[in-house]
Design a protein around this motif. Structure first.
Motif, short mmCIF file in Angstrom:
data_model
loop_
_atom_site.label_atom_id
_atom_site.label_comp_id
_atom_site.label_asym_id
_atom_site.label_seq_id
_atom_site.Cartn_x
_atom_site.Cartn_y
_atom_site.Cartn_z
N LEU A 106 10.50 5.31 -5.52
CA LEU A 106 10.18 4.36 -6.58
C LEU A 106 8.76 3.84 -6.40
CD1 LEU A 106 13.47 2.22 -6.67
CD2 LEU A 106 12.90 4.24 -8.04
N THR A 107 8.10 3.55 -7.51
CA THR A 107 6.77 2.97 -7.46
C THR A 107 6.85 1.51 -7.04
OG1 THR A 107 6.85 2.25 -9.77
CG2 THR A 107 5.99 4.48 -9.33
N ALA A 108 5.69 0.91 -6.79
CA ALA A 108 5.66 -0.50 -6.38
C ALA A 108 6.37 -1.38 -7.41
CB ALA A 108 4.22 -0.95 -6.19
N TYR A 146 1.82 2.94 -7.69
CA TYR A 146 1.68 3.67 -6.43
C TYR A 146 3.03 3.75 -5.74
CZ TYR A 146 -3.47 3.67 -6.32
OH TYR A 146 -4.79 3.90 -6.58
N TYR A 147 3.27 4.88 -5.09
CA TYR A 147 4.48 5.04 -4.28
C TYR A 147 4.22 4.52 -2.86
CZ TYR A 147 6.47 7.87 -8.02
OH TYR A 147 6.97 8.28 -9.22
N LEU A 151 0.58 3.60 0.14
CA LEU A 151 0.20 2.22 0.42
C LEU A 151 0.08 2.02 1.93
CD1 LEU A 151 2.67 0.36 -1.99
CD2 LEU A 151 0.24 0.78 -2.40
N SER A 152 -0.80 1.12 2.34
CA SER A 152 -0.91 0.77 3.75
C SER A 152 0.29 -0.07 4.18
CB SER A 152 -2.20 -0.01 3.99
OG SER A 152 -2.11 -1.31 3.40
N VAL A 159 4.42 -5.67 -1.23
CA VAL A 159 5.41 -5.27 -2.24
C VAL A 159 6.77 -5.88 -1.90
CG1 VAL A 159 6.64 -3.34 -3.31
CG2 VAL A 159 4.20 -3.12 -2.78
N ALA A 160 7.13 -5.86 -0.61
CA ALA A 160 8.40 -6.45 -0.18
C ALA A 160 8.44 -7.95 -0.46
CB ALA A 160 8.64 -6.18 1.30
#
Length: 241
Positions: A106-108, A146-147, A151-152, A159-160
């Motif tokens: 899933l994306t962000a 972005y997936y 991501l860093s 995102v979380a």
């Protein structure tokens, strides 16, 4: 968001004991825990591995049922709660974990939207708009599609955080949110949590071994061998401790 009476604790724990296993394998892991957390507070639990911090966090989050004593979350007693009562309690919470637990497919914005799936009376359009706004608040407005693999570590944890806060929870529970991050990324993440929690009026209960972030707390609770051994004001801690 529903207004909480500031005089009424968000989390009220009294004489709480907890056990794992049954019969001869039964082992006590929490002993006579007493803790009160008020609206808007940031409380950090710290202590050695195996001291009971994560167990207490999962009980407060309704991820398992408390067995003995009193555990009231937003005024609702969760000691010996059934699965329906625990599910209802979890809907008031946001969760942030060390491994961020994002879905790689899933994306962000799709990951953040998952934080709204259980909320009643919200349209797909509203979910999309709220998810985008939350990602913009954590500084990822340009990473919506972005997936996670792109991501860093710090961005994944942002995102979380967005997923945890998108439903405007009254309580955010965080388990080692900086453990997988370097010093600067970890610092950025907890300062962002602190800022957003104050802006959104939610309470944070955070478990960590990271002494570098203790200064964000209003109070620090120290656990050892299943006991709450002491607590102190976060103002006593300096950055970089």
């Amino acid at each position: 968001m529903q207004t909480i009476n500031p005089q009424k604790p968000v989390i009220f724990i009294q004489n709480l004991d907890h056990y794992f296993g049954t019969g001869k394998l039964r082992k006590q892991v929490l002993f006579n825990i007493n803790l009160t957390i008020n609206t808007g507070e940031i409380v950090i639990m710290t202590g050695p591995s195996g001291s009971g911090k994560t167990t207490l966090l999962t009980l407060a989050g309704g991820l398992r049922s408390a067995q003995s004593g009193n555990l009231q979350i937003l005024g609702n007693e969760l000691c010996n709660a059934n699965s329906q009562q625990l599910t209802q309690a979890r809907r008031s919470n946001g969760y942030i974990f060390q491994a961020h637990n994002l879905h790689g497919s899933l994306t962000a914005i799709q990951n953040v939207r998952m934080g709204l799936e259980l909320q009643p009376k919200i349209t797909a359009k509203e979910m999309l708009m709220q998810s985008q706004k939350m990602l913009e608040e954590v500084g990822l407005g340009d990473r919506l599609n972005y997936y996670p693999d792109n991501l860093s570590g710090g961005q994944k944890q942002r995102v979380a955080i967005a997923r945890a806060l998108v439903s405007q929870p009254k309580i955010v529970l965080a388990d080692e949110p900086t453990a997988a991050l370097d010093k600067q990324s970890g610092r950025d993440v907890v300062e962002l949590m602190q800022k957003l929690a104050k802006e959104h009026g939610c309470t944070i209960l955070l478990v960590t071994h990271d002494n570098r972030i203790l200064d964000i707390a209003d109070r620090i609770v120290y656990m050892e061998d299943g006991h709450l051994v002491r607590e102190e004001s976060g103002s006593l801690q300096g950055i970089g401790t």
